[in-house]
Enzyme design. Structure first.
Site, PDB file in Angstrom:
ATOM      1  N   HIS A  23       0.852  -1.199   0.000  1.00  0.00           N
ATOM      2  CA  HIS A  23       0.000   0.000   0.000  1.00  0.00           C
ATOM      3  C   HIS A  23       0.887   1.248   0.000  1.00  0.00           C
ATOM      4  O   HIS A  23       0.790   2.088   0.907  1.00  0.00           O
ATOM      5  CB  HIS A  23      -0.926   0.046   1.225  1.00  0.00           C
ATOM      6  N   HIS A  79     -12.043  -9.778  -5.261  1.00  0.00           N
ATOM      7  CA  HIS A  79     -11.672  -8.436  -4.794  1.00  0.00           C
ATOM      8  C   HIS A  79     -10.927  -7.731  -5.925  1.00  0.00           C
ATOM      9  O   HIS A  79     -10.075  -8.326  -6.579  1.00  0.00           O
ATOM     10  CB  HIS A  79     -10.776  -8.615  -3.556  1.00  0.00           C
ATOM     11  N   GLU A  81      -8.891  -5.087  -5.749  1.00  0.00           N
ATOM     12  CA  GLU A  81      -7.607  -4.414  -5.472  1.00  0.00           C
ATOM     13  C   GLU A  81      -6.518  -5.085  -6.318  1.00  0.00           C
ATOM     14  O   GLU A  81      -6.522  -6.306  -6.527  1.00  0.00           O
ATOM     15  CB  GLU A  81      -7.268  -4.470  -3.972  1.00  0.00           C
ATOM     16  N   ASP A 165      -8.824 -11.330   1.247  1.00  0.00           N
ATOM     17  CA  ASP A 165      -7.960 -10.695   2.254  1.00  0.00           C
ATOM     18  C   ASP A 165      -8.258 -11.162   3.684  1.00  0.00           C
ATOM     19  O   ASP A 165      -7.349 -11.223   4.523  1.00  0.00           O
ATOM     20  CB  ASP A 165      -8.130  -9.170   2.208  1.00  0.00           C
TER      21      ASP A 165
END
Ligand code: FEO
Length: 396
Positions: A23, A79, A81, A165
């Site tokens: 991140h 997901h 991401e 996650d």
């Protein structure tokens, strides 16, 4: 290299031993990570999630060694991401018509990321996909765990929950399963992941787990998207999540400070001495915010029932490392934690008041007025800090 998990399911992800920052620079990954992708071969062939974009080419090449890509019937994107969707563009260049199963938010986010009009199939909790005579996939939306699009996929027959996650850890290991790795390392990475990533969503975590348990589905494995797969007593991480989601605390007090010429450090140590003199059992930990890993400190604060923040006054304010951590704490939103402030000063002495305001802003309950000491603390000042520590314990 693919690793066979069951007769029908293989791990086809990427272990990233080099990763040290995730991140951007928001999350430290001392032990690397993995991007877990799974290949199901039943009457239908299904790929669940992919890997981060830098590994897309390697991922697709490895997948080709396992199967002819044209055999893939469905892709599930739990997901959007990019650590899990990053190889979709390359993969879907080769098999553009394969349906991509995802939540409605997943479709929106994937479109916004990649600007491609793939063959999205939007699913909701309870929707099913037949993949063989005895097996089907059941989709479970897991909104805000930790993005609006997150979802779980459950495979009947093999009783595997592909949780993405949730229940993951940034933990590189070639051993793949929870029972094979060092349990201390695993626990440390799992709690760090929860403390830093999932704490803001704790009430949703508890509700989602209760909802999933209410389905009474047998779970033989929890196949996460990062770190190891829980196959030995997978219920253990579910129990831990329920515990962590409930305003978790241990018998720990954490003292975080920053110091210019060690005066505030001496105050921190004297406060710790005061605490220890009246409570031999409490686990006291001290961290200099400027030279400690911020995510490790957040993990220790997550485990604490109380925290003390200290800073010298500099330019009528606080030192920047303490300010950064206080911003993180506010965003994370710890529940049911108490605190107080301290610090040294030379003339104007604003730091303690600012720390108290920032702690209150982060919903930490201030249980006593902060202490500030002029210049380098002498014996009297040290004794006042010791008394401050004793008084603090009495108010917890
Ligand atoms: Fe591992 Fe939210 O991505």
């Amino acid at each position: 290299m693919a690793v066979k998990m069951t007769d029908r399911v293989s791990w086809v992800g990427k272990i990233d031993w080099e990763l040290r920052r995730f991140h951007g620079d928001e999350y430290s990954t001392h032990r690397g990570s993995s991007y877990n992708s799974y290949l199901i071969r039943d009457e239908k062939t299904v790929l669940i999630d992919t890997v981060w974009e830098p590994f897309a080419e390697e991922f697709v090449e490895n997948l080709k060694k396992e199967i002819d890509l044209n055999e893939i019937d469905y892709i599930v994107a739990n997901h959007a991401e990019i650590d899990h969707s990053g190889a979709l563009p390359l993969l879907l260049k080769e098999i553009p018509h394969v349906p991509v199963y995802c939540s409605s938010n997943g479709a929106k986010i994937l479109k916004a990321h990649f600007h491609e009009d793939w063959n999205f199939v939007e699913v909701k909790t309870g929707d099913e996909l037949e993949i063989g005579e005895n097996n089907k996939l059941i989709f479970i939306e897991a909104r805000m765990l930790h993005w609006p699009d997150s979802m779980f996929t459950y495979m009947t027959g093999e009783s595997i929950l592909f949780s993405n996650d949730a229940f993951g850890q940034h933990y590189a290991s070639e051993l793949l399963y929870n029972d094979l790795v060092d349990q201390g390392e695993l626990y440390q990475e799992a709690i760090k992941y929860y403390a830093n990533i999932l704490t803001p969503f704790s009430s949703l975590v508890a509700n989602k787990i209760k909802e999933v348990l209410g389905f009474n589905l047998p779970v033989d494995m929890i196949a996460t998207s990062h770190g190891i797969i829980w196959r030995d007593n997978p219920g253990q991480i579910i129990e831990k999540y329920l515990e962590w989601a409930g305003a978790y605390q241990e018998n720990q007090i954490t003292i975080v400070y920053d110091t210019m010429w060690n005066a505030t450090r001496k105050m921190a140590e004297a406060i710790a001495e005061g605490i220890k003199s009246v409570d031999k059992d409490v686990n006291i930990k001290l961290f200099n915010a400027a030279n400690s890993d911020k995510n490790d400190v957040i993990t220790e604060l997550f485990k604490s029932k109380a925290m003390l923040f200290g800073s010298s006054t500099v330019n009528k304010s606080i030192m920047h490392a303490t300010g950064g951590l206080l911003d993180m704490i506010k965003g994370i939103g710890f529940k049911n934690k108490k605190g107080a402030a301290f610090g040294s000063y030379g003339w104007s002495g604003e730091s303690v008041g600012i720390l108290e305001e920032r702690l209150k802003d982060a919903k930490i309950e201030i249980v006593q007025e902060g202490i500030k000491e002029l210049w380098n603390p002498d014996e009297d000042a040290i004794n006042r800090c010791i008394e401050f520590g004793k008084e603090f314990v009495g108010k917890l």
